[in-house]
Write an enzyme that holds these catalytic residues in place. Structure first.
Site, PDB file in Angstrom:
ATOM      1  N   THR A   1       0.972  -1.233  -0.074  1.00 15.38           N
ATOM      2  CA  THR A   1       0.088  -0.049   0.085  1.00 15.38           C
ATOM      3  C   THR A   1       0.893   1.259  -0.184  1.00 15.38           C
ATOM      4  O   THR A   1       1.983   1.218   0.886  1.00 15.38           O
ATOM      5  CB  THR A   1      -0.916   0.075   1.274  1.00 15.38           C
ATOM      6  OG1 THR A   1      -1.982  -1.192   0.994  1.00 15.38           O
ATOM      7  CG2 THR A   1      -1.798   1.293   1.201  1.00 15.38           C
TER       8      THR A   1
ATOM      9  N   PHE B   1       1.071   5.155   0.729  1.00 10.80           N
ATOM     10  CA  PHE B   1       0.569   6.407   1.550  1.00 10.80           C
ATOM     11  C   PHE B   1       1.442   7.739   1.276  1.00 10.80           C
ATOM     12  O   PHE B   1       2.447   7.698   0.727  1.00 10.80           O
ATOM     13  CB  PHE B   1       0.819   5.893   2.934  1.00 10.80           C
ATOM     14  CG  PHE B   1       0.126   4.862   3.850  1.00 10.80           C
ATOM     15  CD1 PHE B   1      -0.906   4.926   4.555  1.00 10.80           C
ATOM     16  CD2 PHE B   1       0.697   3.382   3.281  1.00 10.80           C
ATOM     17  CE1 PHE B   1      -1.575   3.804   5.018  1.00 10.80           C
ATOM     18  CE2 PHE B   1       0.113   2.498   4.085  1.00 10.80           C
ATOM     19  CZ  PHE B   1      -1.174   2.589   4.771  1.00 10.80           C
TER      20      PHE B   1
END
Length: 320
Positions: free
Chosen positions: A195, A197
């Site tokens: 992921t 960010f």
């Protein structure tokens, strides 16, 4: 279970800066969420501030409750998180960095619960999507999948409500915090589940050219033929690599009506385009590319020019 801070809601947000303390980093979710791990990777030793929704994350920084925020924007399996792209445009915070966090999902339940006892699996919808095939193999196709606000919240829900027939997908840290037993770990469908960010702040940082930088922009194109091609060519001509392009319908102008006497009336969506490219705004190539873009766009905003995350990956199994 250990006593945990209550996540901030929007009504809690009052300006209250604390001088001399650790950097305060807001994130969405409960302690044990992957966003908390991303905050720790970005700023080791920081004070994580949990928020109950993404809107509250932005307001925490805007109202000086937090100094920074971490916001997930895309996952290698689940794709883009469109809600957060909309919030980036609505608010005036600046992207000052990025964090890429490997995501290591665990299937967990109350102590004594076996996988054969599981009738329901709960987690954030992104986590459910990232583990869909593995979950089907582990507990069967008939098990109900149910989305909740965040992964750590799923673990807390099972623990606090003593749900013997329910398992949660979350991090190993969440299992430790909420007293859950890990039935299976590493259950993501792809081992290279990551992921990305972005880090947000009230003020932008000064772009540099002595290390790899990335710049994020959003624009709306003028009407005309081949405008998007011309926009992309402005980068290609200057040998600037694009790492992402994302389109979102404009909320204030969702449709454009075209009336052609030969073909009749047609309706087309009006889009905003989000682009990430590998160059600093201190680089003349980037400056010239954006100057050219202004010829073909009716709206252009730089969301941030910031250092790329080139650090070695830290597995969230160990850090979250």
């Amino acid at each position: 279970m250990v006593a945990l801070p209550r996540p901030l809601s929007i009504v809690d947000l009052e300006p209250s800066p604390k001088h001399g303390s650790a950097l305060r980093v807001a994130y969405q979710g409960l302690p044990g969420a992957y966003s908390e791990a991303a905050a720790g990777k970005a700023y080791p030793g920081c004070e994580p501030i949990p928020c109950d929704q993404f809107e509250a994350v932005f307001q925490a920084v805007e109202l000086w409750v937090a100094d920074r925020a971490v916001l997930p924007v895309e996952n290698s399996l689940g794709g883009s998180i469109h809600r957060n792209y909309d919030l980036l445009l609505r608010h005036r915070l600046h992207i000052v960095g990025e964090v890429q966090l490997p995501v290591h999902h665990c299937l967990m339940a109350l102590p004594g619960t076996r996988k054969e006892d599981v009738r329901r699996v709960i987690s954030h919808p992104q986590a459910l999507a990232q583990c869909e095939h593995t979950i089907s193999k582990l507990v069967g196709l008939k098990v109900v999948r149910e989305g909740v606000d965040d992964t750590a919240g799923a673990a807390q829900m099972v623990a606090e409500n003593y749900l013997r027939d329910t398992a949660a997908i979350a991090s190993s840290r969440a299992a430790e915090i909420y007293g859950m037993n890990i039935i299976a770990d590493g259950i993501q469908d792809d081992a290279s589940n990551v992921t990305r960010f972005v880090i947000l702040a009230r003020e932008p940082i000064i772009p540099r050219v002595d290390r790899p930088f990335k710049t994020s922009i959003v624009f709306a194109q003028d009407e005309g033929t081949g405008i998007l091609f011309k926009v992309l060519a402005a980068f290609a001509f200057r040998d600037i690599s694009l790492t992402k392009i994302e389109s979102r319908p404009q909320r204030n102008r969702p449709l454009r009506v075209v009336d052609d006497s030969n073909l009749g009336t047609a309706k087309y969506f009006e889009y905003l385009f989000y682009i990430d490219f590998e160059a600093s705004m201190a680089d003349p190539r980037a400056q010239n590319a954006l100057a050219e873009l202004q010829e073909f766009t009716n709206f252009l905003r730089v969301l941030g020019s910031y250092p790329m995350d080139i650090s070695p990956p830290i597995d969230s199994l160990d850090s979250s």
